[in-house]
Design an enzyme around this catalytic site. Structure first.
Site, PDB file in Angstrom:
ATOM      1  N   SER A  17       0.816  -1.342  -0.163  1.00  0.00           N
ATOM      2  CA  SER A  17       0.013  -0.044  -0.078  1.00  0.00           C
ATOM      3  C   SER A  17       0.842   1.297   0.153  1.00  0.00           C
ATOM      4  O   SER A  17       1.980   1.207   0.247  1.00  0.00           O
ATOM      5  CB  SER A  17      -0.824  -0.077   1.258  1.00  0.00           C
ATOM      6  OG  SER A  17      -1.541  -1.293   1.428  1.00  0.00           O
TER       7      SER A  17
HETATM    8  N1  SAH Z   1      -0.008  -3.584   4.227  1.00  0.00           N
HETATM    9  C1  SAH Z   1       0.181  -4.550   3.157  1.00  0.00           C
HETATM   10  C2  SAH Z   1      -0.724  -4.469   1.969  1.00  0.00           C
HETATM   11  C3  SAH Z   1      -0.820  -5.501   0.985  1.00  0.00           C
HETATM   12  S1  SAH Z   1      -2.138  -5.653  -0.157  1.00  0.00           S
HETATM   13  C4  SAH Z   1       1.617  -4.060   2.271  1.00  0.00           C
HETATM   14  O1  SAH Z   1       1.597  -2.796   2.590  1.00  0.00           O
HETATM   15  O2  SAH Z   1       2.291  -4.581   1.741  1.00  0.00           O
HETATM   16  C5  SAH Z   1      -3.219  -6.797   0.542  1.00  0.00           C
HETATM   17  C6  SAH Z   1      -2.953  -8.106   0.973  1.00  0.00           C
HETATM   18  O3  SAH Z   1      -4.156  -8.931   1.453  1.00  0.00           O
HETATM   19  C7  SAH Z   1      -2.425  -8.913  -0.180  1.00  0.00           C
HETATM   20  O4  SAH Z   1      -1.216  -9.426   0.100  1.00  0.00           O
HETATM   21  C8  SAH Z   1      -3.270 -10.172  -0.259  1.00  0.00           C
HETATM   22  O5  SAH Z   1      -2.500 -11.344  -0.748  1.00  0.00           O
HETATM   23  C9  SAH Z   1      -4.119 -10.228   1.060  1.00  0.00           C
HETATM   24  N2  SAH Z   1      -5.092 -10.680   1.102  1.00  0.00           N
HETATM   25  C10 SAH Z   1      -6.259 -10.730   0.496  1.00  0.00           C
HETATM   26  N3  SAH Z   1      -7.346 -11.425   0.814  1.00  0.00           N
HETATM   27  C11 SAH Z   1      -7.074 -11.948   2.191  1.00  0.00           C
HETATM   28  C12 SAH Z   1      -7.717 -12.829   3.034  1.00  0.00           C
HETATM   29  N4  SAH Z   1      -8.936 -13.214   2.904  1.00  0.00           N
HETATM   30  N5  SAH Z   1      -6.909 -13.029   4.207  1.00  0.00           N
HETATM   31  C13 SAH Z   1      -5.532 -12.450   4.322  1.00  0.00           C
HETATM   32  N6  SAH Z   1      -4.833 -11.879   3.488  1.00  0.00           N
HETATM   33  C14 SAH Z   1      -5.676 -11.526   2.322  1.00  0.00           C
END
Ligand code: SAH
Length: 231
Positions: free
Chosen positions: A72
């Site tokens: 993000s």
């Molecule tokens: N704060 C993180 C955001 C990553 S994007 C960063 O800055 O790196 C959001 C993440 O949520 C992705 O890695 C995706 O794989 C994960 N995600 C999507 N659905 C999910 C679920 N049901 N449970 C856990 N993670 C999930």
């Protein structure tokens, strides 16, 4: 990979200027909390993203981290921290570990962070980044975060970093009273960032940021997983 502590270490000179500039940008977007701004200097974002995108690690933009996912935008993460402000005695549930960068920021403020990620490889990568930086108060789980992490509930703070069509009931259940949660809610293309507060048995929801775009939360209480394999 070069020797440890040289290429890509936290103080790698290539990144110092870029990090300062990013902090100024975050400040310019209304994040005034000094503790939070300092955290962005302390925790090096490049150490959480693949080496191929290090040149973009300090841009205030989402960056690809593989497996169709993105880390993000830093100013948005700063906003999360400013709204939620986890306290040193509070535990945090994070859904969507991704790169582990927000996990590290949260772990610097809170007592413990419990973070759930559905993509195993991302969780493993986050684990090694967090271990390398000696974060000992982070527990990671590979699985569907839309059902929360019951074992350690309730949580005074819940952070959801992927977009959901509605607030998953399991997360609301696992939110402590009093407790606060940030979650992007809306369509797959466009969401509003909702602050959900529980107090004295009552739940209040309000939008704190309009028009944001997150990757979808895929799971039982969120969007359907396309194809076969679930979490
Ligand atoms: N704060 C993180 C955001 C990553 S994007 C960063 O800055 O790196 C959001 C993440 O949520 C992705 O890695 C995706 O794989 C994960 N995600 C999507 N659905 C999910 C679920 N049901 N449970 C856990 N993670 C999930």
């Amino acid at each position: 990979m070069g020797p440890k502590g040289v290429g890509g270490g936290p103080d790698d000179a290539r990144f110092v200027g870029a990090r300062r500039k990013l902090i100024e940008e975050i400040r310019g977007k209304g994040i005034t909390d000094l503790e939070i701004l300092q955290l962005f200097d302390k925790v090096s974002r490049h150490q959480f993203v693949p080496e191929g995108v290090w040149n973009r690690a300090y841009e205030d933009a989402p960056i690809p981290i593989g497996y169709g996912q993105t880390a993000s935008q830093p100013s948005l993460q700063a906003f999360y921290l400013q709204v939620l402000k986890p306290k040193p005695n509070e535990s945090v549930l994070e859904i969507g570990t991704g790169s582990g960068y927000l996990t590290a920021l949260l772990a610097s403020m809170a007592d413990r962070v419990y973070s759930v990620e559905r993509v195993r490889e991302l969780s493993q990568r986050a684990r090694s980044a967090l271990d390398g930086l000696r974060y000992r108060n982070v527990a990671l789980l590979v699985g569907d975060g839309s059902i929360g992490w019951r074992k350690y509930a309730p949580f005074p703070v819940i952070v959801v970093s992927a977009a959901s069509p509605s607030v998953p009931p399991a997360l609301l259940d696992q939110l402590a009273d009093p407790g606060r949660m940030l979650i992007p809610v809306g369509s797959r293309e466009r969401q509003e960032l909702m602050l959900v507060e529980k107090e004295a048995g009552a739940v209040r929801e309000r939008s704190v940021q309009e028009a944001c775009t997150f990757v979808p939360l895929l799971g039982r209480f969120a969007w359907e997983v396309e194809g076969s394999q679930g979490a």
